[in-house]
Scaffold this active site. Sequence first.
Site, PDB file in Angstrom:
ATOM      1  N   GLY A  11       0.878  -0.968   0.139  1.00 40.06           N
ATOM      2  CA  GLY A  11       0.041  -0.132  -0.042  1.00 40.06           C
ATOM      3  C   GLY A  11       0.754   1.339  -0.074  1.00 40.06           C
ATOM      4  N   GLY A  14       2.171   5.822   4.096  1.00 41.75           N
ATOM      5  CA  GLY A  14       1.137   6.566   5.092  1.00 41.75           C
ATOM      6  C   GLY A  14      -0.065   5.728   4.843  1.00 41.75           C
ATOM      7  N   ALA A  15      -0.175   4.733   4.365  1.00 45.33           N
ATOM      8  CA  ALA A  15      -1.623   4.142   4.267  1.00 45.33           C
ATOM      9  C   ALA A  15      -1.797   3.307   5.597  1.00 45.33           C
ATOM     10  CB  ALA A  15      -1.746   2.949   2.998  1.00 45.33           C
ATOM     11  N   GLY A  16      -0.747   2.964   6.387  1.00 45.02           N
ATOM     12  CA  GLY A  16      -0.993   2.415   7.677  1.00 45.02           C
ATOM     13  C   GLY A  16      -0.203   0.999   7.905  1.00 45.02           C
ATOM     14  N   LYS A  17       0.603   0.694   6.989  1.00 46.23           N
ATOM     15  CA  LYS A  17       1.046  -0.694   7.141  1.00 46.23           C
ATOM     16  C   LYS A  17       1.972  -0.906   8.357  1.00 46.23           C
ATOM     17  CE  LYS A  17       3.443   0.362   3.136  1.00 46.23           C
ATOM     18  NZ  LYS A  17       2.874   1.363   2.909  1.00 46.23           N
ATOM     19  N   THR A  18       2.577   0.430   8.673  1.00 47.33           N
ATOM     20  CA  THR A  18       3.676   0.131   9.941  1.00 47.33           C
ATOM     21  C   THR A  18       2.730   0.113  11.157  1.00 47.33           C
ATOM     22  OG1 THR A  18       5.211   1.498   8.817  1.00 47.33           O
ATOM     23  CG2 THR A  18       5.731   1.093  11.312  1.00 47.33           C
ATOM     24  N   SER A  85       6.063  -2.186  -1.687  1.00 50.45           N
ATOM     25  CA  SER A  85       5.871  -3.239  -2.900  1.00 50.45           C
ATOM     26  C   SER A  85       4.817  -2.756  -3.999  1.00 50.45           C
ATOM     27  CB  SER A  85       5.827  -4.582  -2.481  1.00 50.45           C
ATOM     28  OG  SER A  85       4.593  -4.615  -1.407  1.00 50.45           O
TER      29      SER A  85
END
Length: 202
Positions: A11, A14-18, A85
Amino acid sequence: MNKGFTVWFTGLSGAGKTTISHLLEKKLKEWGRNVEILDGDVTRTNLCQGLGFSKHDRDTNIQRIAFVCKLLTRNGVAVISTAISPHREARDKARKEIGNFVEVYVKCPLEVCAERDVKGLYKKAMKGDIQGFVGISDPYEEPLNPELVVETNSETVEESTKKIIKKLIELNYLNPKGSFTHVYSPEEEAKIRERLSRLGYI
Ligand code: ADP
């Protein structure tokens, strides 16, 4: 040995993965799992140091991360990868390499990510100070058939994490009927079961 797997987040920045990876790690540890996070920002400074952001370098970045995910996965670890990715083909190669691969599309509209601007990168990219920024001046290829989509614009971190845990149960990577006694004392195990039951997992 536990069945290893890799939760492969993809994603925009800033989408929220971490953020989701940290809560997911905590939850998976409660299931008695050994967890490793391959954080996209961290791997850029060691495993993938020296690589840039051309298509070739981005794909090499993913290939190296996938290689480590494979080693851990085949040894029963619950692995989480948080690299952007952006390329479908590179993700599909990672899927083939790793095997037990759970692709989670962390979906969030570009304008929301840009507004969050966690690292101040969107502002720079929109000014033209960063070349080849995914979503602005470099393409992001959405997954066509991910195991799961979480929408961080409308879900809380807790909701997204719960969806992932449920998917892992559905795919048989987490077994709610399994015994936790090899990790926890009987008292701790009873507490965990009670909480899982309250949350509707078992
Ligand atoms: P990424 O790792 O995809 O670049 P981060 O996790 O670093 O993204 O940043 C996501 C930002 O969005 C954080 O500041 C986080 O607090 C915020 N956020 C708001 N709502 C959500 C949500 N539902 N899921 C994940 N992050 C969220």
